[in-house]
Design an enzyme around this catalytic site. Sequence first.
Site, PDB file in Angstrom:
ATOM      1  N   HIS A  72      17.989  62.587  20.442  1.00 32.62           N
ATOM      2  CA  HIS A  72      18.703  63.330  19.404  1.00 32.62           C
ATOM      3  C   HIS A  72      17.760  64.309  18.705  1.00 32.62           C
ATOM      4  CE1 HIS A  72      22.652  60.946  18.671  1.00 32.62           C
ATOM      5  NE2 HIS A  72      22.462  61.245  19.934  1.00 32.62           N
ATOM      6  N   TYR A 201      25.379  61.242   8.405  1.00 33.77           N
ATOM      7  CA  TYR A 201      25.132  60.531   7.152  1.00 33.77           C
ATOM      8  C   TYR A 201      26.022  61.192   6.101  1.00 33.77           C
ATOM      9  CZ  TYR A 201      20.931  58.309   9.099  1.00 33.77           C
ATOM     10  OH  TYR A 201      20.069  57.566   9.852  1.00 33.77           O
ATOM     11  N   PRO A 294      18.308  50.177   5.054  1.00 32.11           N
ATOM     12  CA  PRO A 294      18.357  50.775   6.390  1.00 32.11           C
ATOM     13  C   PRO A 294      18.634  52.278   6.439  1.00 32.11           C
ATOM     14  CG  PRO A 294      20.338  49.488   5.970  1.00 32.11           C
ATOM     15  CD  PRO A 294      19.430  49.253   4.812  1.00 32.11           C
ATOM     16  N   LYS A 298      14.127  52.965   9.184  1.00 32.78           N
ATOM     17  CA  LYS A 298      12.680  52.738   9.275  1.00 32.78           C
ATOM     18  C   LYS A 298      12.275  51.295   9.602  1.00 32.78           C
ATOM     19  CE  LYS A 298      11.276  56.740   8.839  1.00 32.78           C
ATOM     20  NZ  LYS A 298      11.381  57.186  10.196  1.00 32.78           N
ATOM     21  N   TYR A 386      11.901  61.318   8.729  1.00 34.26           N
ATOM     22  CA  TYR A 386      12.894  60.653   9.584  1.00 34.26           C
ATOM     23  C   TYR A 386      12.357  60.480  11.009  1.00 34.26           C
ATOM     24  CZ  TYR A 386      17.534  59.399  11.310  1.00 34.26           C
ATOM     25  OH  TYR A 386      18.595  58.725  11.858  1.00 34.26           O
TER      26      TYR A 386
HETATM   27  P1  FAD Z   1      12.951  40.187  13.102  1.00 35.46           P
HETATM   28  O1  FAD Z   1      13.693  41.091  14.007  1.00 35.46           O
HETATM   29  O2  FAD Z   1      13.659  39.627  11.920  1.00 35.46           O
HETATM   30  O3  FAD Z   1      12.398  38.995  13.988  1.00 35.46           O
HETATM   31  C1  FAD Z   1      11.848  37.829  13.421  1.00 35.46           C
HETATM   32  C2  FAD Z   1      11.997  36.696  14.400  1.00 35.46           C
HETATM   33  O4  FAD Z   1      11.291  35.559  13.916  1.00 35.46           O
HETATM   34  C3  FAD Z   1      13.445  36.268  14.585  1.00 35.46           C
HETATM   35  O5  FAD Z   1      13.756  36.227  15.955  1.00 35.46           O
HETATM   36  C4  FAD Z   1      13.499  34.893  13.941  1.00 35.46           C
HETATM   37  O6  FAD Z   1      14.440  34.040  14.560  1.00 35.46           O
HETATM   38  C5  FAD Z   1      12.075  34.409  14.156  1.00 35.46           C
HETATM   39  N1  FAD Z   1      11.635  33.368  13.218  1.00 35.46           N
HETATM   40  C6  FAD Z   1      11.837  33.311  11.875  1.00 35.46           C
HETATM   41  N2  FAD Z   1      11.263  32.213  11.351  1.00 35.46           N
HETATM   42  C7  FAD Z   1      10.677  31.552  12.380  1.00 35.46           C
HETATM   43  C8  FAD Z   1       9.936  30.350  12.483  1.00 35.46           C
HETATM   44  N3  FAD Z   1       9.666  29.606  11.406  1.00 35.46           N
HETATM   45  N4  FAD Z   1       9.500  29.966  13.698  1.00 35.46           N
HETATM   46  C9  FAD Z   1       9.753  30.711  14.804  1.00 35.46           C
HETATM   47  N5  FAD Z   1      10.463  31.863  14.762  1.00 35.46           N
HETATM   48  C10 FAD Z   1      10.913  32.289  13.566  1.00 35.46           C
HETATM   49  N6  FAD Z   1      16.857  48.473  10.407  1.00 35.46           N
HETATM   50  C11 FAD Z   1      17.222  49.713  10.624  1.00 35.46           C
HETATM   51  O7  FAD Z   1      16.341  50.569  10.685  1.00 35.46           O
HETATM   52  N7  FAD Z   1      18.556  50.015  10.795  1.00 35.46           N
HETATM   53  C12 FAD Z   1      19.536  49.055  10.747  1.00 35.46           C
HETATM   54  O8  FAD Z   1      20.709  49.349  10.911  1.00 35.46           O
HETATM   55  C13 FAD Z   1      19.183  47.754  10.497  1.00 35.46           C
HETATM   56  N8  FAD Z   1      20.106  46.777  10.422  1.00 35.46           N
HETATM   57  C14 FAD Z   1      19.701  45.504  10.143  1.00 35.46           C
HETATM   58  C15 FAD Z   1      20.642  44.492  10.012  1.00 35.46           C
HETATM   59  C16 FAD Z   1      20.250  43.174   9.676  1.00 35.46           C
HETATM   60  C17 FAD Z   1      21.296  42.081   9.533  1.00 35.46           C
HETATM   61  C18 FAD Z   1      18.872  42.905   9.474  1.00 35.46           C
HETATM   62  C19 FAD Z   1      18.426  41.494   9.099  1.00 35.46           C
HETATM   63  C20 FAD Z   1      17.939  43.923   9.640  1.00 35.46           C
HETATM   64  C21 FAD Z   1      18.342  45.229   9.955  1.00 35.46           C
HETATM   65  N9  FAD Z   1      17.430  46.260  10.101  1.00 35.46           N
HETATM   66  C22 FAD Z   1      17.804  47.507  10.344  1.00 35.46           C
HETATM   67  C23 FAD Z   1      16.022  46.050  10.022  1.00 35.46           C
HETATM   68  C24 FAD Z   1      15.391  45.889  11.397  1.00 35.46           C
HETATM   69  O9  FAD Z   1      16.312  45.347  12.299  1.00 35.46           O
HETATM   70  C25 FAD Z   1      14.183  45.029  11.180  1.00 35.46           C
HETATM   71  O10 FAD Z   1      13.289  45.783  10.398  1.00 35.46           O
HETATM   72  C26 FAD Z   1      13.516  44.550  12.466  1.00 35.46           C
HETATM   73  O11 FAD Z   1      14.324  43.573  13.092  1.00 35.46           O
HETATM   74  C27 FAD Z   1      12.151  43.947  12.149  1.00 35.46           C
HETATM   75  O12 FAD Z   1      11.641  43.318  13.275  1.00 35.46           O
HETATM   76  P2  FAD Z   1      10.719  42.038  13.140  1.00 35.46           P
HETATM   77  O13 FAD Z   1      10.318  41.721  14.534  1.00 35.46           O
HETATM   78  O14 FAD Z   1       9.691  42.267  12.114  1.00 35.46           O
HETATM   79  O15 FAD Z   1      11.648  40.899  12.533  1.00 35.46           O
HETATM   80  C1  DHB Z   2      21.481  53.055  12.804  1.00 34.40           C
HETATM   81  C2  DHB Z   2      21.036  52.332  11.736  1.00 34.40           C
HETATM   82  C3  DHB Z   2      20.463  52.986  10.671  1.00 34.40           C
HETATM   83  O1  DHB Z   2      20.010  52.287   9.621  1.00 34.40           O
HETATM   84  C4  DHB Z   2      20.350  54.354  10.636  1.00 34.40           C
HETATM   85  O2  DHB Z   2      19.810  54.952   9.554  1.00 34.40           O
HETATM   86  C5  DHB Z   2      20.788  55.072  11.710  1.00 34.40           C
HETATM   87  C6  DHB Z   2      21.357  54.421  12.803  1.00 34.40           C
HETATM   88  C7  DHB Z   2      22.095  52.355  13.955  1.00 34.40           C
HETATM   89  O3  DHB Z   2      22.233  51.119  13.891  1.00 34.40           O
HETATM   90  O4  DHB Z   2      22.446  53.011  14.931  1.00 34.40           O
END
Ligand code: FAD
Ligand code: DHB
Length: 392
Positions: A72, A201, A294, A298, A386
């Site tokens: 994009h 957006y 979100p 980021k 962005y």
């Molecule tokens: P996570 O993806 O949270 O992974 C952590 C992992 O650790 C999980 O699999 C969990 O099960 C595991 N874990 C936890 N505790 C333990 C333990 N004690 N022992 C073993 N394993 C454990 N960001 C965006 O930019 N856009 C979005 O639209 C967006 N939507 C989101 C929606 C939701 C519901 C959430 C929660 C987050 C969203 N985010 C979004 C944020 C983005 O998805 C996260 O920043 C990203 O997942 C971070 O990755 P991570 O690997 O740090 O953590």
């Molecule tokens: C998506 C999520 C976001 O938070 C965003 O800013 C743009 C796209 C997505 O899930 O596609």
Amino acid sequence: MRTTVAIIGAGPAGLFLSHLLHLHGVDSVVLERRDRDYCERRQRAGVVEHGVAEALRESGLGRRMDREGFRHDGIELRFDGRGHRIDFPDLTGRHVMIWAQTEIVKDLIARRLTDGGQILFEAEATAVEGVESERPRVRFASPGGDEDVLECDYVVACDGFHGIGRTSLPEEVVSTYDKVYPFAWLGILADVPPSCDELIYARHERGFALHSMRSETVSRLYLQVPAETDTAAWSDDRIWSELAARFELADGAWKLGTGPITDKSITPMRSFVTEPMRHGRLFLAGDAAHIVPPTGAKGLNLAMRDVMLLAEGLRRRYAEGDTAGLDAYSDTALRRVWRAEHFSYWMTSLMHTDPAATPFDNRMQQSYLEHIAACRPAAAQLAENYTGLPEV
Ligand code: FAD
Ligand code: DHB
């Protein structure tokens, strides 16, 4: 059980770290409390920054992203019934990839397993011990329920916001910074072709809306809803009519396609940072250390950037016996984290309707959006953040 780097969490951060370490010849074991299917299905982010997409390609994980994801070159800001395009390559020379977190996780799990990597699913870490010594340990409950111990040189907690990593740092060394927003996002996945070529957006007096996508046939859309909203209060019809109202153009020249909704979830909105991101031989990465609302897309990107930095620090430590990269990790990562925190907070404040906002506040938002539409440096600032700032 023994390994070089014990990684808690098989989200994008933990899996990418394990993959990068493997490429550097450093052993790791990933402990994950959920099963594989759950990790691969959890719907989350969809935008990959230019530099993170490059890192995926360089590490051999770009093929499916480049084939099935979308490049994009811009986004649309929609406000006052009009659309304004932000052109990324023109303003920054960069672009983003639309490639779902679920797909990144699937590719990483498959690749780790093909490479002989160890991911222990349904293995919940219960305690991190001895991080001030040279022999830290992670206690975990193995899938059978027995307690087991993973000994290592370093522990990296990539266990998300609710994990045990962050709480394992001594309270007296930690500072936390927190902001909770008075709204949330209701996110849906729907079997309908996207009604746009680029993300929209939309700021509307009824609340923010975002149109994103997953494929030629699947759309991802979000609606601002009050904090504490239950998805049960939102029927499919109510969601579609609310989305249509918030995306409406004054000239009526755009129509939102609708289709069956296959997933509905609520994402609370919060900003959160822990400092430092290291204590002794325990490192924090991704959501374990910081959360962003979100709006700026980021969260996933910050998580990937943290582990890119950490993987390089660990490579140096084992290839050259030099701990300088590891020693600088927390300060270096936090500079980018705070930039992304500001950008996410700013995008959120600019686009959402705060229930406590005064008419003055609303005029401020409107004025700044008009400024972005009219003034190239203002648009460039948004585009720079962005698409991901290479220099931070
Ligand atoms: P996570 O993806 O949270 O992974 C952590 C992992 O650790 C999980 O699999 C969990 O099960 C595991 N874990 C936890 N505790 C333990 C333990 N004690 N022992 C073993 N394993 C454990 N960001 C965006 O930019 N856009 C979005 O639209 C967006 N939507 C989101 C929606 C939701 C519901 C959430 C929660 C987050 C969203 N985010 C979004 C944020 C983005 O998805 C996260 O920043 C990203 O997942 C971070 O990755 P991570 O690997 O740090 O953590
Ligand atoms: C998506 C999520 C976001 O938070 C965003 O800013 C743009 C796209 C997505 O899930 O596609």
